[in-house]
Design a protein around this motif. Sequence first.
Motif, PDB file in Angstrom:
ATOM      1  N   ALA A 131     -60.197  16.554 -27.983  1.00  0.00           N
ATOM      2  CA  ALA A 131     -61.194  17.324 -28.725  1.00  0.00           C
ATOM      3  C   ALA A 131     -60.575  17.934 -29.972  1.00  0.00           C
ATOM      4  O   ALA A 131     -59.381  18.266 -30.006  1.00  0.00           O
ATOM      5  CB  ALA A 131     -61.783  18.426 -27.844  1.00  0.00           C
ATOM      6  N   VAL A 132     -61.413  18.072 -31.005  1.00  0.00           N
ATOM      7  CA  VAL A 132     -61.006  18.746 -32.234  1.00  0.00           C
ATOM      8  C   VAL A 132     -61.462  20.196 -32.137  1.00  0.00           C
ATOM      9  O   VAL A 132     -62.604  20.484 -31.769  1.00  0.00           O
ATOM     10  CB  VAL A 132     -61.636  18.072 -33.471  1.00  0.00           C
ATOM     11  N   ALA A 133     -60.578  21.132 -32.437  1.00  0.00           N
ATOM     12  CA  ALA A 133     -60.887  22.565 -32.360  1.00  0.00           C
ATOM     13  C   ALA A 133     -60.429  23.258 -33.632  1.00  0.00           C
ATOM     14  O   ALA A 133     -59.370  22.952 -34.181  1.00  0.00           O
ATOM     15  CB  ALA A 133     -60.219  23.191 -31.146  1.00  0.00           C
ATOM     16  N   ALA A 134     -61.234  24.240 -34.064  1.00  0.00           N
ATOM     17  CA  ALA A 134     -60.958  24.922 -35.331  1.00  0.00           C
ATOM     18  C   ALA A 134     -60.000  26.091 -35.190  1.00  0.00           C
ATOM     19  O   ALA A 134     -59.445  26.569 -36.168  1.00  0.00           O
ATOM     20  CB  ALA A 134     -62.272  25.407 -35.946  1.00  0.00           C
ATOM     21  N   GLN A 162     -64.520  21.975 -40.224  1.00  0.00           N
ATOM     22  CA  GLN A 162     -65.337  21.670 -41.389  1.00  0.00           C
ATOM     23  C   GLN A 162     -64.505  21.445 -42.658  1.00  0.00           C
ATOM     24  O   GLN A 162     -64.758  20.521 -43.412  1.00  0.00           O
ATOM     25  CB  GLN A 162     -66.331  22.811 -41.622  1.00  0.00           C
ATOM     26  N   THR A 163     -63.521  22.283 -42.874  1.00  0.00           N
ATOM     27  CA  THR A 163     -62.735  22.184 -44.115  1.00  0.00           C
ATOM     28  C   THR A 163     -61.357  21.590 -43.903  1.00  0.00           C
ATOM     29  O   THR A 163     -60.571  21.497 -44.851  1.00  0.00           O
ATOM     30  CB  THR A 163     -62.590  23.574 -44.762  1.00  0.00           C
ATOM     31  N   MET A 164     -61.011  21.214 -42.671  1.00  0.00           N
ATOM     32  CA  MET A 164     -59.705  20.613 -42.386  1.00  0.00           C
ATOM     33  C   MET A 164     -59.930  19.453 -41.423  1.00  0.00           C
ATOM     34  O   MET A 164     -59.925  19.629 -40.203  1.00  0.00           O
ATOM     35  CB  MET A 164     -58.751  21.643 -41.784  1.00  0.00           C
ATOM     36  N   ASN A 165     -60.168  18.270 -41.994  1.00  0.00           N
ATOM     37  CA  ASN A 165     -60.540  17.103 -41.188  1.00  0.00           C
ATOM     38  C   ASN A 165     -59.308  16.295 -40.791  1.00  0.00           C
ATOM     39  O   ASN A 165     -58.582  15.817 -41.663  1.00  0.00           O
ATOM     40  CB  ASN A 165     -61.502  16.207 -41.964  1.00  0.00           C
TER      41      ASN A 165
END
Length: 399
Positions: free
Chosen positions: A340-343, A364-367
């Motif tokens: 999973a991708v987590a911010a 959103q701003t760091m893909n």
Amino acid sequence: MIAKTIRTCFPIAAAAVSDKAKDINKLNVFPVPDGDTGTNMSLTLASVVRELTALGADADMEAIAAAITHGSLMGARGNSGVITSQILRGAAEGLVGASEPATSADVAAALRNAVKVAFKAVRKPVEGTILTVLRDISTRADACAKARESVEDTLDAIVVEAYESVARTPDLLPVLKENGVVDSGAFGFAIFLENFVAAALGRSTVKVEDFQASFDVDSAREGALAQVKIEANDDWEGSEYRYCNEFLFKADAPFDEDECLKFLASMGDCELLVGAYPDYKIHVHSNTPNLVLEHMLQLGQVYEVFIHNMDMESAERTANIHADQDAAPAAPPKPLGFVAVAAGSGEAEILKSLGVDEIVSGGQTMNPSTADLLEAVSRVNAEAVIILPNNGNIRMAAE
């Protein structure tokens, strides 16, 4: 037909040996435990593949045999590689002039010639090695030809015989039994033969560990593998000679090959001189490789010189085996894993608590890139992995 079959099947069989090279290396205890047999055999076979690939599409069996002879000679590495080169040369030359399609008699004749050429190259053949397996499959092929069996049945029979012969090698060579292994070169040869035959008969290539093969070599292969119990050689006393030196030699003029072999024998052991004027491959274990080279320089030119310190290779092999033995057994893969991708750390902790295996930082701003996601997937011990991108900007990379 025969030429096309060889060009198609040889690379497949060579790749199978390359895939198992490290395992073959760990078996190697004769003539010294230097752990290079699998590597040397795969390098030798790879050289043949390059020569075959370079041939024109209409190359006949004579051209195929010449490519195999030259490629295996030029690429032969180590004692095992040089002997393998002579087996390949003898078998290929034995197929020149064979009938189309080939018969069991043609297969038997090719193997008889392989035995003749390979045994001639080795001054002191030792039982329980690749040469024993070669002779055994030749004898089996002769029996099949006498019984007028089909080519398919003959090829199946020699694969079975190869593995059965490999399983017998510890009974013929005490150092193998002492170390709980089969002969490494013989085992590599059986792997090559099995995969070549599988490809030639239109069957899928099988792994050595796969006992559900589509043809009847299961019990024979299992018998050989039952003898494979790789152990470290902590109490190995060492060889009398430290260096394995091998090189290609181009003679300036015809010379006495028997006298040359006697000289090599005086320098060490495992001496081999194969080829034909003016191109030769020379191999010998010696403490004075410089004297070997100096002598041969009086007769011609040497090139592609390889000198290996067998004491160091033996120590490396033992260390690698200890590392394998000390390593904790890997857990079996679970059916399904999650990436999973987590911010942030808070979100990451929640996802971890819900059973996510790997977290990739992003939002959103760091893909994260596809490579970032793929690396995380590779760390998950699961048969299938679901990726949770958690952001529309990341979904395409995840897909």
